[in-house]
Enzyme design. Sequence first.
Site, mmCIF file in Angstrom:
data_model
loop_
_atom_site.group_PDB
_atom_site.id
_atom_site.type_symbol
_atom_site.label_atom_id
_atom_site.label_comp_id
_atom_site.label_asym_id
_atom_site.label_seq_id
_atom_site.Cartn_x
_atom_site.Cartn_y
_atom_site.Cartn_z
ATOM 1 N N CYS A 285 30.229 44.374 38.548
ATOM 2 C CA CYS A 285 31.674 44.344 38.293
ATOM 3 C C CYS A 285 32.398 43.445 39.296
ATOM 4 C CB CYS A 285 32.225 45.771 38.350
ATOM 5 S SG CYS A 285 34.022 45.861 38.416
ATOM 6 N N GLY A 286 33.122 42.444 38.784
ATOM 7 C CA GLY A 286 33.845 41.524 39.650
ATOM 8 C C GLY A 286 34.934 42.201 40.457
ATOM 9 N N HIS A 287 35.671 43.126 39.854
ATOM 10 C CA HIS A 287 36.735 43.838 40.580
ATOM 11 C C HIS A 287 36.137 44.701 41.694
ATOM 12 C CE1 HIS A 287 39.929 42.526 37.957
ATOM 13 N NE2 HIS A 287 39.270 42.929 36.898
ATOM 14 N N CYS A 288 34.947 45.256 41.434
ATOM 15 C CA CYS A 288 34.271 46.058 42.468
ATOM 16 C C CYS A 288 33.886 45.183 43.659
ATOM 17 C CB CYS A 288 33.021 46.725 41.893
ATOM 18 S SG CYS A 288 33.320 47.812 40.485
#
Length: 502
Positions: free
Chosen positions: A65-68
């Site tokens: 996950c990029g946001h993670c």
Amino acid sequence: MAISTRAWFWSALLVAVVIASANADDAGAGAEETPSAVLTLDASNFDETIAKHSFVIVEFYAPWCGHCKKLEPEFEKAASELSKHDPPIVLAKVDANNEVNKELASTYEIRGFPTLKIIRNYGKNIQDYKGPRDADGIVEYLKKQAGPASTEIKSLKDATDLIDDKKVFIVGIFPEYSGEEFDNFTAIAEKLRSDYDFGHTCDAKLLHRGDLSVKGPVIRLFKPFDELFVDFQVFHGDALESFIETASVPVVTIFNKDPLNHPYVTKFFNNQNSKAMLFINFSEQYFESFKSKYYEVAENYKNKAISFLLGDLEASKGALQYFGLKEDQAPLILLQENDVKKFFKPNLEPDQIATWLKEYFDGNLTPFVKSEPIPEVNNEPVKVVVANSLQDVVFKSGKNVLLEFYAPWCGHCKKLAPILEEVAVSFQHDDDVIIAKMDATENDVPSEFEVQGYPTIYFSSANGKLLKYEEGRTAEDFIDFIKKNKHTVAESIETDFVRDEL
């Protein structure tokens, strides 16, 4: 993990305008040698760890996950700082994508990444984290969350420091800090503390708005919109919570790129009311005329189960794309009812707003359906279904139809495509069977189908029986299922004949 169509849309839309993720600093050489201040938990040690701490913040994440990935360094910095707090505030993380943690993620209702949970009282109280995503913001927010749910206001300086003119703030005014009303206020402050800031005082003269002579008990809700404050004197739990939730939402929610409006946008989309959405270019000269008329209409429908949003085109592109609308149709108004029916009017004039809404409430509007064009040529083995052809192909054709709801970007859907084609080829000489697919991101999904992730597959038999397909994903699995559950046209005719004779 499956994410419902509705949840996926609002998450995707709000991520674009609500979540301002901080840019992650590059990790320096030797970073791997520094012990992490964030605890790593999994199914084997989660419950044991939670049972040791009265206040824990857990991030449920997925490695891809990029946001993670953007949150990771900020979460680490915050954990390091909060470890010095007295008492220390514990930050932890769980890889929710790991198979061993899937049940744990399900228990905590994780539907997207990253999701942060505040777990209090050794696991007895679980709340969503709704604070900032940068290190300083996380630290400030969690220090406040770790303290009392409501802060005593003892001076004018306390009131000035606590009551922000740009946010909702709730103050309980009491003659003394005891009794049923005070206890109920404290309980509701604890329950809603992740959403609102609370304070309490024995001296209303310290507050900067409202009746300064009131002795209480009374709740005063300050807000940066509409009438700026409102008092309430019913202290029963349900009534008090309902008052706070209702009074803290603007008559018209503004949807633009101002982060101060984002919490109200989230509340607008999460409420159960029908939703009227006017999309317009805020920089146009006619904006004030639309705004004035729209507020007037919203006030008139204040006690109806409908909420109003005024969206700037610049911030609303994702919403327009989702609903299948175009910017050149603005000013436009869209009304969504119970996430199913939608009503739409393009190229709106200010004086048409009230008339159009009256027609809606009188039941005189025709619902709007987002649909791709019906294909002129549809001769591939797997037939293309769109919203405007679904009823004819699936429910009115008298055929046995295996229908896949897919998303073009879905990896599982791409893997399934050649398998369904093989299944379709195997039934190409059976006029009673249709294998079909519909792009659920470009077409409205009828209420008969529950689409909670991609791909979702349904089977509609020739005699009208609708089944959700939950078997294996090989061609043989599909073929066996269809043969077992299909109903031939001849059988349908025979059944109808016998019914008519009886």
